[in-house]
Scaffold this motif. Structure first.
Motif, PDB file in Angstrom:
ATOM      1  N   SER A  52       0.632  -1.553  -0.509  1.00  0.00           N
ATOM      2  CA  SER A  52       0.244   0.203   0.008  1.00  0.00           C
ATOM      3  C   SER A  52       0.944   1.400  -0.218  1.00  0.00           C
ATOM      4  O   SER A  52       0.948   2.032  -0.621  1.00  0.00           O
ATOM      5  CB  SER A  52      -0.952  -0.159   1.280  1.00  0.00           C
ATOM      6  N   ALA A  53       2.464   1.457   0.824  1.00  0.00           N
ATOM      7  CA  ALA A  53       3.078   2.059   0.769  1.00  0.00           C
ATOM      8  C   ALA A  53       3.863   2.838  -0.830  1.00  0.00           C
ATOM      9  O   ALA A  53       4.229   3.780  -0.669  1.00  0.00           O
ATOM     10  CB  ALA A  53       3.642   2.065   1.831  1.00  0.00           C
ATOM     11  N   LEU A  54       3.416   1.578  -1.928  1.00  0.00           N
ATOM     12  CA  LEU A  54       4.956   1.842  -2.762  1.00  0.00           C
ATOM     13  C   LEU A  54       4.432   2.710  -3.631  1.00  0.00           C
ATOM     14  O   LEU A  54       5.317   3.658  -3.713  1.00  0.00           O
ATOM     15  CB  LEU A  54       5.058   0.938  -3.253  1.00  0.00           C
ATOM     16  N   PRO A  55       2.859   3.079  -4.041  1.00  0.00           N
ATOM     17  CA  PRO A  55       2.532   4.511  -4.288  1.00  0.00           C
ATOM     18  C   PRO A  55       3.412   5.866  -3.615  1.00  0.00           C
ATOM     19  O   PRO A  55       4.006   6.762  -4.603  1.00  0.00           O
ATOM     20  CB  PRO A  55       1.328   4.495  -4.650  1.00  0.00           C
ATOM     21  N   LEU A 104      -1.528   6.017   3.472  1.00  0.00           N
ATOM     22  CA  LEU A 104      -0.161   6.653   2.913  1.00  0.00           C
ATOM     23  C   LEU A 104      -1.316   6.041   1.229  1.00  0.00           C
ATOM     24  O   LEU A 104      -0.896   6.528   0.404  1.00  0.00           O
ATOM     25  CB  LEU A 104       0.310   4.449   3.032  1.00  0.00           C
ATOM     26  N   LEU A 105      -2.224   5.608   1.399  1.00  0.00           N
ATOM     27  CA  LEU A 105      -3.430   5.536   0.024  1.00  0.00           C
ATOM     28  C   LEU A 105      -3.796   6.661  -0.151  1.00  0.00           C
ATOM     29  O   LEU A 105      -4.117   7.320  -1.056  1.00  0.00           O
ATOM     30  CB  LEU A 105      -3.869   4.338  -0.484  1.00  0.00           C
ATOM     31  N   LEU A 106      -4.305   7.335   1.640  1.00  0.00           N
ATOM     32  CA  LEU A 106      -4.990   8.973   0.620  1.00  0.00           C
ATOM     33  C   LEU A 106      -3.736   9.603   0.590  1.00  0.00           C
ATOM     34  O   LEU A 106      -4.512  10.634  -0.568  1.00  0.00           O
ATOM     35  CB  LEU A 106      -5.642   8.680   1.960  1.00  0.00           C
ATOM     36  N   LEU A 107      -2.443   9.828   1.180  1.00  0.00           N
ATOM     37  CA  LEU A 107      -1.181  10.699   0.448  1.00  0.00           C
ATOM     38  C   LEU A 107      -1.206  10.748  -0.979  1.00  0.00           C
ATOM     39  O   LEU A 107      -0.951  11.318  -1.684  1.00  0.00           O
ATOM     40  CB  LEU A 107      -0.411  10.119   0.922  1.00  0.00           C
ATOM     41  N   TYR A 108      -1.656   9.100  -1.595  1.00  0.00           N
ATOM     42  CA  TYR A 108      -1.127   9.372  -3.099  1.00  0.00           C
ATOM     43  C   TYR A 108      -2.406   9.501  -3.682  1.00  0.00           C
ATOM     44  O   TYR A 108      -2.043  10.875  -4.613  1.00  0.00           O
ATOM     45  CB  TYR A 108      -0.785   7.519  -3.538  1.00  0.00           C
ATOM     46  N   LEU A 109      -3.355   9.193  -3.385  1.00  0.00           N
ATOM     47  CA  LEU A 109      -4.404  10.193  -4.081  1.00  0.00           C
ATOM     48  C   LEU A 109      -4.782  12.054  -4.290  1.00  0.00           C
ATOM     49  O   LEU A 109      -5.125  11.814  -5.127  1.00  0.00           O
ATOM     50  CB  LEU A 109      -6.353   9.208  -3.703  1.00  0.00           C
ATOM     51  N   VAL A 110      -4.325  12.005  -3.098  1.00  0.00           N
ATOM     52  CA  VAL A 110      -4.397  13.039  -3.150  1.00  0.00           C
ATOM     53  C   VAL A 110      -3.693  13.737  -3.553  1.00  0.00           C
ATOM     54  O   VAL A 110      -3.712  15.010  -3.955  1.00  0.00           O
ATOM     55  CB  VAL A 110      -4.588  14.062  -1.653  1.00  0.00           C
TER      56      VAL A 110
END
Length: 413
Positions: A52-55, A104-110
């Motif tokens: 999940s953190a990779l992106p 981590l997923l939300l940080l990537y999406l935003v």
């Protein structure tokens, strides 16, 4: 990066099982074993968090990103190791894993909606408030230093073996009126002078104050914090900063696990393993109840049935009487609010990232995030100066002038 995360967890697994117990009551009580169901579960959950953190890791660009990566390494990875080695509370382990996956997923999406800058752009504008704040913080720090030297006896003792005694003496000296200012002295004022002020004498003054304050207060975190902020500042100038940061952690933990080095092992145990051992003790001791900060800022709204703050209770029962067993932001949120804490924590992290996307002053927010590895969020915002850091950065962000070049990685941002 996935391989580096795997290597880092493997090193922490070895350290937690074979080395941490050397430090007595401040090491974990090993009850688990290798290749059990808990061990494999810890790896399964860890891999889910890693993937999940990779992106997000692929787009990390600045000091806020590096501080978030630091928190993942300092809170989740040791949590996975202590979970199986000391048979920690399973629900709290799940709580931490769900938080980091979502965060981590939300940080990537935003980042798609509100992208932030790639590295340190020399054309980023300089704030017209930079010089006035430098002068103000220098005056405040000078007054604090004069008061410290005038009314407190500071010995020239650089040894780490006496820091706890010095810390008790310093806490006893502090009066209520000075507590907050001295708590903010390094986190806010000295850090600003070192990393933002364009005056070399003021930079040296900030560094000198930090050293004097360490000698007085006996808290190693001040020296550690300034060094870590310098690392984050330098990494902002490199395209592959995250692999370098993860490699550093992997090497540190591996050396601490394999070498017969008392101090290196002590540093890893004290700053990485012990805080998670404390977190699991919080989770198990207060299992089934939500404290709702009834011992703190919500005492007027919610009852609290214990005699003493949670840090005192956990310290007295599981460690040495009189110890204050401080806990990280995840364990604090979990024992007070349970799973309802997730939306509030996610809002804080995502909101901070969205508001501060493109500025040369982001390094000033690092003390806020780094403190979370061993302190609750409300405490960091108030006692740790987090609100002052946010307000200061907003002030600098909203009063920009024309862009100028940045002459050196550790120069003003």
């Amino acid at each position: 990066m996935l391989a580096l995360l795997v290597l880092t967890k493997a090193a922490l697994d070895y350290f937690a099982f074979h080395v941490s117990g050397v430090y007595g009551i401040y090491g974990i009580d090993v009850r688990g074993d290798w290749f059990t169901s808990r061990y494999f579960l810890s790896w399964l959950v860890s891999l889910a968090v890693f993937i999940s953190a990779l992106p997000y890791l692929s787009i990390c660009r600045d000091e806020i990103d590096f501080a978030v990566v630091f928190l993942v390494v300092a809170t989740f990875l040791p949590s996975a190791s202590v979970f199986w080695a000391a048979e920690g509370d399973g629900e709290f382990f799940a709580f931490g894993a769900v938080f980091w996956v979502a965060c981590l997923l939300l940080l990537y999406l935003v980042s798609w909606v509100a992208p932030w800058a790639e590295g340190l752009d020399p054309k980023l504008p300089v704030s017209r408030m930079q010089a006035p704040l430098s002068a103000l913080y220098a005056v405040v720090l000078a007054l604090l230093l004069v008061n410290l030297l005038r009314s407190y006896s500071i010995g020239l003792d650089f040894g780490f073996d006496t820091v706890y005694q010095r810390r008790k003496e310093f806490v006893a000296w502090l009066s209520g009126g000075w507590t907050y200012l001295y708590a903010w002295a390094v986190y806010v004022f000295a850090a600003y002078l070192v990393f933002v002020s364009r005056s070399k004498p003021l930079k040296l003054f900030g560094l000198g104050y930090t050293l004097v304050f360490f000698l007085a207060a006996g808290d190693k975190v001040y020296l550690f914090l300034i060094a870590l902020m310098a690392v984050f500042r330098v990494l902002r100038h490199y395209g592959r900063a995250v692999p370098l940061l993860l490699s550093g952690f992997a090497v540190l933990f591996a050396l601490a696990a394999m070498l017969d080095s008392l101090w290196l092992g002590f540093i890893v145990n004290r700053f990485v393993i012990l805080p998670l051992d404390i977190a699991y003790r919080y989770a198990s001791h207060f299992a089934g109840e939500h404290l709702m900060y009834g011992y703190s800022f919500l005492s007027g709204f919610f009852p609290y049935r214990y005699d003493g703050a949670p840090s005192q209770i956990i310290g007295d029962i599981y460690y040495k009487r009189g110890d204050g067993a401080n806990v990280n932001f995840l364990a604090d949120a979990y024992v007070n609010l349970g799973w309802l804490a997730l939306p509030a924590l996610l809002t804080f992290f995502i909101g901070l990232r969205v508001v501060f996307r493109n500025s040369r002053y982001l390094v000033l927010l690092c003390p806020l995030l780094v403190q979370l590895m061993n302190a609750p969020l409300p405490t960091v915002l108030l006692t740790g100066g987090g609100i002052l850091m946010i307000v200061g950065c907003l002030l600098l962000l909203r009063s920009n002038q024309q862009p100028v070049a940045v002459p050196h990685p550790l120069s003003a941002q």
